[in-house]
Design an enzyme around this catalytic site. Structure first.
Site, mmCIF file in Angstrom:
data_model
loop_
_atom_site.group_PDB
_atom_site.id
_atom_site.type_symbol
_atom_site.label_atom_id
_atom_site.label_comp_id
_atom_site.label_asym_id
_atom_site.label_seq_id
_atom_site.Cartn_x
_atom_site.Cartn_y
_atom_site.Cartn_z
ATOM 1 N N ASP A 188 -10.912 2.971 1.592
ATOM 2 C CA ASP A 188 -11.591 2.109 2.855
ATOM 3 C C ASP A 188 -12.377 3.198 3.647
ATOM 4 O O ASP A 188 -13.839 2.799 3.789
ATOM 5 C CB ASP A 188 -10.474 1.722 3.780
ATOM 6 C CG ASP A 188 -9.850 0.294 3.150
ATOM 7 O OD1 ASP A 188 -10.496 -0.190 2.435
ATOM 8 O OD2 ASP A 188 -8.878 0.044 3.719
ATOM 9 N N LYS B 284 1.074 -1.315 -0.028
ATOM 10 C CA LYS B 284 0.038 0.000 0.067
ATOM 11 C C LYS B 284 0.875 1.124 0.142
ATOM 12 O O LYS B 284 0.466 2.217 -0.457
ATOM 13 C CB LYS B 284 -0.770 -0.084 1.145
ATOM 14 C CG LYS B 284 -2.118 -0.851 1.161
ATOM 15 C CD LYS B 284 -3.231 -0.788 2.206
ATOM 16 C CE LYS B 284 -4.191 -1.676 1.953
ATOM 17 N NZ LYS B 284 -5.454 -1.673 2.780
#
Ligand code: NAP
Length: 238
Positions: free
Chosen positions: A69, A33
């Site tokens: 998210d 990430k």
């Protein structure tokens, strides 16, 4: 959709493959990430603030890194539970990657206060800082005051569905009228959600966030909003 097994250290090569093969986009999971960032052309404000990318798409011939998210959680609350976080007092339990993304998105969506309660205080401070003036580190005593409590720890993962089991906060810190969200989605009904229902709070499971964070990416890749009901059914079927 195709899954690629990218070894640690292979993130920049994977992004180069997107350019070379003209792939429509990528979802990115750990441990890549942060590592994909140098290979991208730009980042959204959320990905920039969080230093983490979970989705890559093309915008005007350039590759942009997103972090969907927290935005997925805010959208799922609005679309699936008719909960608007604006002007709400929120407590986020945990300070890992999911918690940080949620803190940032709650503040962007107008939450009046975002209190981070975490086992490791130093990490709580880093997460709370993402909330700017609305963010602060809190304690267990803060939980009962919150309108919305969000478990972003991994406590409860793998517990027997709906059963008593480990809780990320004391059961008596939950109360009637609260909205209690568990990001843990295995099981779907976690011990926390069972405890929330038992005291008259409104339980919200983690499937909505899972669906919406993926739907945001699919929309960016294809230009069309995917069938959310189909995604919900598939996610609930496991
Ligand atoms: P992470 O970065 O590893 O963070 C884990 C967090 O849990 C940390 O704050 C850690 O506290 C806390 N924690 C772990 N064990 C604990 C314990 N026994 N007691 C108290 N705190 C504990 O993980 P993450 O990526 O943020 O994910 C967290 C959870 O969210 C996972 O269950 C994941 O599956 C779920 N998730 C769901 C979605 C969704 O779409 N629904 C999306 C992302 C993540 P310390 O800081 O003290 O170590």
């Amino acid at each position: 959709m195709v899954a690629f097994d990218v070894p640690d250290g292979g993130a920049e090569g994977a992004v180069a493959a997107v350019r070379a093969l003209h792939l429509g986009g990528l979802m990115v999971t750990m441990p890549h990430k942060a590592a994909v960032i140098p290979a991208l052309d730009s980042l959204t404000p959320a990905a920039q603030a969080l230093g983490a990318v979970n989705s890559i798409s093309w915008v005007g011939g350039t590759l942009v890194g997103h972090n969907t998210d927290g935005e997925g959680l805010v959208r799922s609350l609005r679309h699936d539970s008719e909960v608007d976080v604006a002007r709400r007092r929120c407590v986020v339990l945990g300070a890992g990657g999911a918690a940080r993304s949620v803190v940032h998105a709650l503040v962007v969506a107008g939450a009046s206060e975002v209190v981070v309660v975490n086992r490791t205080p130093d990490k709580a401070a880093v997460a709370a800082a993402l909330g700017g003036a609305a963010g602060r580190v809190g304690q267990v005593d803060d939980i009962v005051q919150a309108d919305i409590v969000i478990n972003a720890t991994s406590v409860g993962m793998g517990a027997p569905a709906g059963a008593s089991g480990p809780l990320p906060c004391p059961a008596d810190s939950l109360r009637r009228g609260q909205i209690v969200v568990d990001l843990v989605y295995q099981p779907i009904v976690t011990p926390l959600l069972a405890a929330a229902a038992a005291c008259g709070a409104q339980p919200v499971d983690g499937i909505g966030m899972l669906v919406h964070q993926a739907a945001i990416s699919l929309e960016r890749w294809t230009g069309e909003l995917p069938e959310l009901a189909v995604m919900h059914r598939a996610a609930r079927a496991g």
